[in-house]
Each structure stands twice: as C-alpha cells, then as structure tokens.
Design a protein around this motif. Structure first.
Motif, PDB file in Angstrom:
ATOM      1  N   SER A   1       1.369   2.336 -28.891  1.00 17.18           N
ATOM      2  CA  SER A   1       1.443   3.219 -29.665  1.00 17.18           C
ATOM      3  C   SER A   1       2.702   3.327 -30.473  1.00 17.18           C
ATOM      4  O   SER A   1       2.911   3.710 -31.577  1.00 17.18           O
ATOM      5  CB  SER A   1       0.727   4.656 -29.368  1.00 17.18           C
ATOM      6  N   ALA A   2       3.734   3.397 -29.569  1.00 11.81           N
ATOM      7  CA  ALA A   2       5.137   3.749 -30.074  1.00 11.81           C
ATOM      8  C   ALA A   2       6.201   2.918 -28.981  1.00 11.81           C
ATOM      9  O   ALA A   2       5.779   2.640 -27.906  1.00 11.81           O
ATOM     10  CB  ALA A   2       5.298   5.130 -29.820  1.00 11.81           C
ATOM     11  N   TYR A   3       7.450   2.767 -29.522  1.00 10.17           N
ATOM     12  CA  TYR A   3       8.573   2.032 -28.862  1.00 10.17           C
ATOM     13  C   TYR A   3       9.679   2.909 -29.094  1.00 10.17           C
ATOM     14  O   TYR A   3      10.126   3.010 -30.165  1.00 10.17           O
ATOM     15  CB  TYR A   3       8.312   0.508 -29.479  1.00 10.17           C
ATOM     16  N   VAL A   4      10.321   2.935 -28.149  1.00  9.20           N
ATOM     17  CA  VAL A   4      11.623   3.603 -27.988  1.00  9.20           C
ATOM     18  C   VAL A   4      12.658   2.583 -27.313  1.00  9.20           C
ATOM     19  O   VAL A   4      12.591   2.470 -26.003  1.00  9.20           O
ATOM     20  CB  VAL A   4      11.717   5.177 -27.415  1.00  9.20           C
ATOM     21  N   SER A   5      13.699   2.419 -28.194  1.00 10.26           N
ATOM     22  CA  SER A   5      14.811   1.541 -27.466  1.00 10.26           C
ATOM     23  C   SER A   5      16.085   1.380 -28.094  1.00 10.26           C
ATOM     24  O   SER A   5      16.283   2.636 -28.774  1.00 10.26           O
ATOM     25  CB  SER A   5      14.270   0.010 -27.213  1.00 10.26           C
ATOM     26  N   TYR A   6      16.794   0.537 -28.050  1.00  8.07           N
ATOM     27  CA  TYR A   6      18.100   0.288 -28.772  1.00  8.07           C
ATOM     28  C   TYR A   6      17.785  -0.789 -29.676  1.00  8.07           C
ATOM     29  O   TYR A   6      16.840  -1.544 -29.540  1.00  8.07           O
ATOM     30  CB  TYR A   6      19.266   0.257 -28.058  1.00  8.07           C
ATOM     31  N   ASP A   7      18.965  -1.301 -30.772  1.00  4.85           N
ATOM     32  CA  ASP A   7      18.963  -2.206 -31.677  1.00  4.85           C
ATOM     33  C   ASP A   7      19.576  -3.096 -30.772  1.00  4.85           C
ATOM     34  O   ASP A   7      20.780  -3.569 -30.605  1.00  4.85           O
ATOM     35  CB  ASP A   7      19.815  -1.936 -32.918  1.00  4.85           C
ATOM     36  N   ASN A   8      18.628  -3.940 -30.027  1.00  2.00           N
ATOM     37  CA  ASN A   8      19.127  -4.959 -28.880  1.00  2.00           C
ATOM     38  C   ASN A   8      19.899  -6.181 -29.469  1.00  2.00           C
ATOM     39  O   ASN A   8      20.630  -6.859 -28.853  1.00  2.00           O
ATOM     40  CB  ASN A   8      17.979  -5.467 -28.127  1.00  2.00           C
ATOM     41  N   GLU A   9      19.359  -6.748 -30.617  1.00  2.00           N
ATOM     42  CA  GLU A   9      20.103  -7.863 -30.942  1.00  2.00           C
ATOM     43  C   GLU A   9      21.604  -7.519 -31.396  1.00  2.00           C
ATOM     44  O   GLU A   9      22.357  -8.279 -31.329  1.00  2.00           O
ATOM     45  CB  GLU A   9      19.337  -8.323 -32.426  1.00  2.00           C
ATOM     46  N   LYS A  10      21.730  -6.215 -32.125  1.00  2.00           N
ATOM     47  CA  LYS A  10      22.811  -5.799 -32.327  1.00  2.00           C
ATOM     48  C   LYS A  10      23.799  -5.658 -30.894  1.00  2.00           C
ATOM     49  O   LYS A  10      25.017  -5.928 -30.974  1.00  2.00           O
ATOM     50  CB  LYS A  10      22.975  -4.312 -33.066  1.00  2.00           C
ATOM     51  N   ILE A  11      23.216  -5.057 -29.916  1.00  2.00           N
ATOM     52  CA  ILE A  11      23.869  -5.224 -28.611  1.00  2.00           C
ATOM     53  C   ILE A  11      24.444  -6.418 -28.212  1.00  2.00           C
ATOM     54  O   ILE A  11      25.740  -6.688 -27.840  1.00  2.00           O
ATOM     55  CB  ILE A  11      22.827  -4.445 -27.574  1.00  2.00           C
ATOM     56  N   GLY A  12      23.669  -7.317 -28.473  1.00  2.00           N
ATOM     57  CA  GLY A  12      24.061  -8.842 -28.169  1.00  2.00           C
ATOM     58  C   GLY A  12      25.287  -9.213 -28.933  1.00  2.00           C
ATOM     59  O   GLY A  12      26.251 -10.010 -28.501  1.00  2.00           O
ATOM     60  N   GLU A  13      25.249  -8.695 -30.147  1.00  2.00           N
ATOM     61  CA  GLU A  13      26.355  -9.122 -31.201  1.00  2.00           C
ATOM     62  C   GLU A  13      27.415  -8.476 -30.738  1.00  2.00           C
ATOM     63  O   GLU A  13      28.780  -8.948 -30.776  1.00  2.00           O
ATOM     64  CB  GLU A  13      26.116  -8.708 -32.630  1.00  2.00           C
ATOM     65  N   LEU A  14      27.556  -7.162 -30.223  1.00  2.00           N
ATOM     66  CA  LEU A  14      28.641  -6.352 -29.746  1.00  2.00           C
ATOM     67  C   LEU A  14      29.335  -7.050 -28.565  1.00  2.00           C
ATOM     68  O   LEU A  14      30.387  -7.130 -28.376  1.00  2.00           O
ATOM     69  CB  LEU A  14      28.003  -4.837 -29.399  1.00  2.00           C
ATOM     70  N   GLN A  15      28.424  -7.371 -27.535  1.00  2.00           N
ATOM     71  CA  GLN A  15      28.980  -8.330 -26.388  1.00  2.00           C
ATOM     72  C   GLN A  15      29.687  -9.425 -26.745  1.00  2.00           C
ATOM     73  O   GLN A  15      30.458  -9.560 -26.212  1.00  2.00           O
ATOM     74  CB  GLN A  15      27.444  -8.533 -25.591  1.00  2.00           C
ATOM     75  N   GLY A  16      29.023 -10.421 -27.818  1.00  2.00           N
ATOM     76  CA  GLY A  16      29.523 -11.479 -28.095  1.00  2.00           C
ATOM     77  C   GLY A  16      31.162 -11.442 -28.874  1.00  2.00           C
ATOM     78  O   GLY A  16      32.147 -11.928 -28.574  1.00  2.00           O
ATOM     79  N   GLN A  17      30.776 -10.217 -29.525  1.00  2.00           N
ATOM     80  CA  GLN A  17      32.348  -9.897 -30.324  1.00  2.00           C
ATOM     81  C   GLN A  17      33.261  -9.321 -29.532  1.00  2.00           C
ATOM     82  O   GLN A  17      34.554  -9.538 -29.435  1.00  2.00           O
ATOM     83  CB  GLN A  17      32.024  -8.838 -31.352  1.00  2.00           C
ATOM     84  N   ALA A  18      32.851  -8.685 -28.438  1.00  2.00           N
ATOM     85  CA  ALA A  18      33.904  -8.028 -27.282  1.00  2.00           C
ATOM     86  C   ALA A  18      34.307  -8.939 -26.539  1.00  2.00           C
ATOM     87  O   ALA A  18      35.537  -9.030 -26.196  1.00  2.00           O
ATOM     88  CB  ALA A  18      33.075  -7.155 -26.407  1.00  2.00           C
ATOM     89  N   LEU A  19      33.731 -10.197 -26.299  1.00  2.00           N
ATOM     90  CA  LEU A  19      34.085 -11.272 -25.550  1.00  2.00           C
ATOM     91  C   LEU A  19      35.357 -12.077 -26.292  1.00  2.00           C
ATOM     92  O   LEU A  19      36.167 -12.526 -25.839  1.00  2.00           O
ATOM     93  CB  LEU A  19      33.035 -12.466 -25.101  1.00  2.00           C
ATOM     94  N   LEU A  20      35.023 -12.275 -27.628  1.00  2.00           N
ATOM     95  CA  LEU A  20      35.970 -12.882 -28.565  1.00  2.00           C
ATOM     96  C   LEU A  20      37.175 -12.001 -28.704  1.00  2.00           C
ATOM     97  O   LEU A  20      38.229 -12.858 -28.615  1.00  2.00           O
ATOM     98  CB  LEU A  20      35.283 -13.133 -29.857  1.00  2.00           C
ATOM     99  N   THR A  21      37.061 -10.931 -28.874  1.00  2.00           N
ATOM    100  CA  THR A  21      38.255 -10.077 -28.881  1.00  2.00           C
ATOM    101  C   THR A  21      39.140 -10.179 -27.473  1.00  2.00           C
ATOM    102  O   THR A  21      40.243 -10.165 -27.745  1.00  2.00           O
ATOM    103  CB  THR A  21      37.825  -8.578 -29.135  1.00  2.00           C
TER     104      THR A  21
END
Length: 362
Positions: free
Chosen positions: A136-156
């Motif tokens: 009926s419903a789903y509660v979570s995070y913007d998980n693809e965006k999380i992956g982007e944040l992780q990738g960018q943090a690694l590059l930085t």
C-alpha cells in the motif's frame, strides 16, 4: 405440556441462545476483528546491520505508541534468511495483524507472502526496501541519490588521483535488496568515466564477505594499484578496512548508515565517508501511516511521491533526503543531531580524534 414437548422446547431455546452468543462474540471482536483491530506487525531483515535494532525498531515502536496507546505491536526479524521472513509473514497473518510494516530481506522472493497478507485484508507498508507485490505504501530514502553521494564522496577524497586510469574497487550490497541496485546505479553515475572500476563484486551486506572480496581484489590488482574503494555500507567497510590494513594500504573508503564504528573509522582516518540517513523521520512517517491506516484516516497525505516496484506496482511513497558525512562535517551532522552519545562516539581510543574533528569531549 408433556415431558417430551418440554424437552424439545428447552433444547430449541438452548440452541438459539448458543447461536446468539456466538454471533455476539463474532460481532464484538477480539484483537483480530474488523474495526476494533489495532494490531501492527513489524518485520525487519537482519541483526547484522546495526541500525535496525538500535534505531528503526525502537523509533517505530515509540511513535506508534505515542499516536495509538492501545495499539499492539508484534515484532520479528529475519536474521538474514528470506525463508524465515516468509514464515514470519505467515505468523503475522495468523495473528491477525491489520497493518504489516515489512523491510524485505528478499524483495522479489517475498512477493507471494505480500499477496497472501493482502488477500487477508492486511495493509502492507514497505519500509526502507520496496517489496514486490501489492504493497500500500513505501517509506525510504532517495536511494539512487545516495549512491551518487557515495560516488562523489569517493572522487572528492581521491582528489588528484581521481582520473580515468586510477583503479578502484567496488563492493556492492546484496542483489536481493532492491536498494542495493539503486545505490550501485547512483554510484556508477558518479564514477563511470572518472575512474577505472577495476574490480566489482557483491559483499552481501556482510563484513566477512566484503573482507574476502577485498582480499581477492588486492591479490588481483596489487595493493599499491588500488586508488580507492567504494563500499555500499559501513558494515562491509569494516571488513574492507581490515583487509586494507593487512595489505598496508589506506586508500579512500566509502560507507553508509553512519554506524558508530564507521564514524569512528572516519575520525581516525581508515574510512573517509559515510551516508547519514536520519532514521527518525523514516520511522516516524512509517508509524504515522500505519496508525492512520488503523484509525481509518487519510494516510496518503504523508506520501508525497510514488515509486515503481520490480513487479510493476506504482506505490504511494515518502522518500527522505540523506547527507554525506566526512570528518569535516561529522560534528555538524550526526553529533549535532545526537545520533550517538558523545561518550560512546568518543570513547577512550577516539578522544583525541574527536577533539581534532572539533567535537567537544567530556
């Protein structure tokens, strides 16, 4: 009236009374009947990931009780076993819960269990991971965006070493978890073309498995040729950090979930980043939806977007923003929000590291 007639009349009256009492009992309802049912089930996937027992479970239970003091809560966790979780769904159906909060260990394999629950009139809320089936419903995070944040943090963190020829190792989550695919997709979006992903495997969300895969990568690529490591969460980062230490190298290493041990590794420099997902907003929103469902209120006012499951359902959803955490902002994020007691984060071995990060100790 003769004796025979009296026996027939009395017998008929007794049968009639029994039927009336049975009907009253059915209409009056216990905890598993109609509108009087205020039973909520919570099923989480494992005990290996620290957040579930430390945050998700107690936060949801607390919020449910705040909103509905006479609601009853049944809880269990799958201990990482999809078949065990399927049995737990069956148990919740037998108990007669009205709403089931489900964080699936295997989002695909759980579909038939979700269907069985819904057929019994149970509303299923997918928590953190989107289960397949008629939820009926789903509660979570913007998980693809999380992956982007992780990738960018690694590059930085890699700085000048972030170039197309630099070899990195990528240890992803469990393929049975739909979030793992989204983290992976987001990370690839950030990393592809910027670095050379020379070794990519799943760590199944386990520190032991991630350690094994990292050691294999070191053997395959050569320790000195590894410029960075993407780990999809902090649990796996722990196993990876051990392997890196054994190889006498310390390349940038990502993580996720802001686990206490992950934050401590960031403080001492053996992990460079994690993802802080504030658990309270996720748990609170889920509890609010569950109680609204119990009380017949408009729970869809909480869901502000939609998500499509692997089985094709478009599910009303609420997705929460996450934050990348490094040593530079650890004080302004997880410490400021009181995610952990400073005395726990800055235990004896980490006091100086905490002071160096600007954290007030003592």
């Amino acid at each position: 009236m003769n004796a025979m007639t009296r026996r027939i009349v009395i017998g008929t009256a007794a049968v009639s009374m029994a039927a009336t009492l049975a009907a009253c009992g059915k209409a009056g309802g216990g905890s598993d009947s109609g509108k009087d049912n205020k039973s909520i089930g919570i099923l989480l996937p494992d005990t290996v990931t620290a957040r579930y027992g430390s945050f998700d479970k107690p936060l949801m239970e607390k919020k449910i009780k705040e909103l509905c003091s006479d609601c009853t809560i049944s809880y269990d966790d799958a201990a990482g076993d999809p078949s065990k979780q399927a049995q737990q769904v069956s148990t919740m159906i037998t108990k007669g819960v009205k709403v089931l909060i489900l964080d699936p260990q295997d989002s695909v394999g759980i579909e038939s269990s979700v269907q069985a629950a819904v057929k019994k009139g149970i509303k299923v809320i997918a928590y953190d991971r989107l289960a397949q089936g008629p939820v009926s419903a789903y509660v979570s995070y913007d998980n693809e965006k999380i992956g982007e944040l992780q990738g960018q943090a690694l590059l930085t963190a890699m700085g000048a070493n972030a170039k197309p020829t630099s070899k990195i190792v990528m240890i992803n989550g469990d393929p049975a978890d739909p979030n793992a695919a989204m983290f992976k997709a987001g990370a690839h979006k950030a990393l592809d073309g910027k670095v050379n992903i020379a070794y990519e495997q799943t760590g199944l969300w386990k520190d032991t498995e991630a350690n094994k895969k990292m050691n294999a990568a070191i053997t395959s690529l050569g320790a000195k040729n590894i410029a960075g490591v993407y780990s999809a969460n902090d649990t796996m980062a722990g196993g990876i950090a051990t392997a890196l230490k054994g190889a006498h190298i310390n390349p940038p290493l990502t993580g996720q979930d802001a686990e206490l041990t992950g934050l401590q590794r960031i403080l001492v420099g053996t992990q460079t980043s994690t993802i802080y997902k504030p658990y309270k907003p996720e748990a609170d929103a889920t509890a609010e939806i569950a109680v609204d469902m119990i009380q017949g209120k408009d729970w869809k006012s909480i869901t502000d977007t939609t998500a499509k499951s692997g089985s094709g359902q478009t599910v009303p959803s609420h997705l929460i923003t996450a934050t990348s955490v490094t040593k530079a902002n650890i004080n302004a994020t997880v410490v400021k929000d009181g995610l952990y007691k400073t005395s726990d984060l800055c235990s004896a071995a980490f006091v100086q590291a905490c002071k160096n990060a600007g954290i007030t100790v003592g």
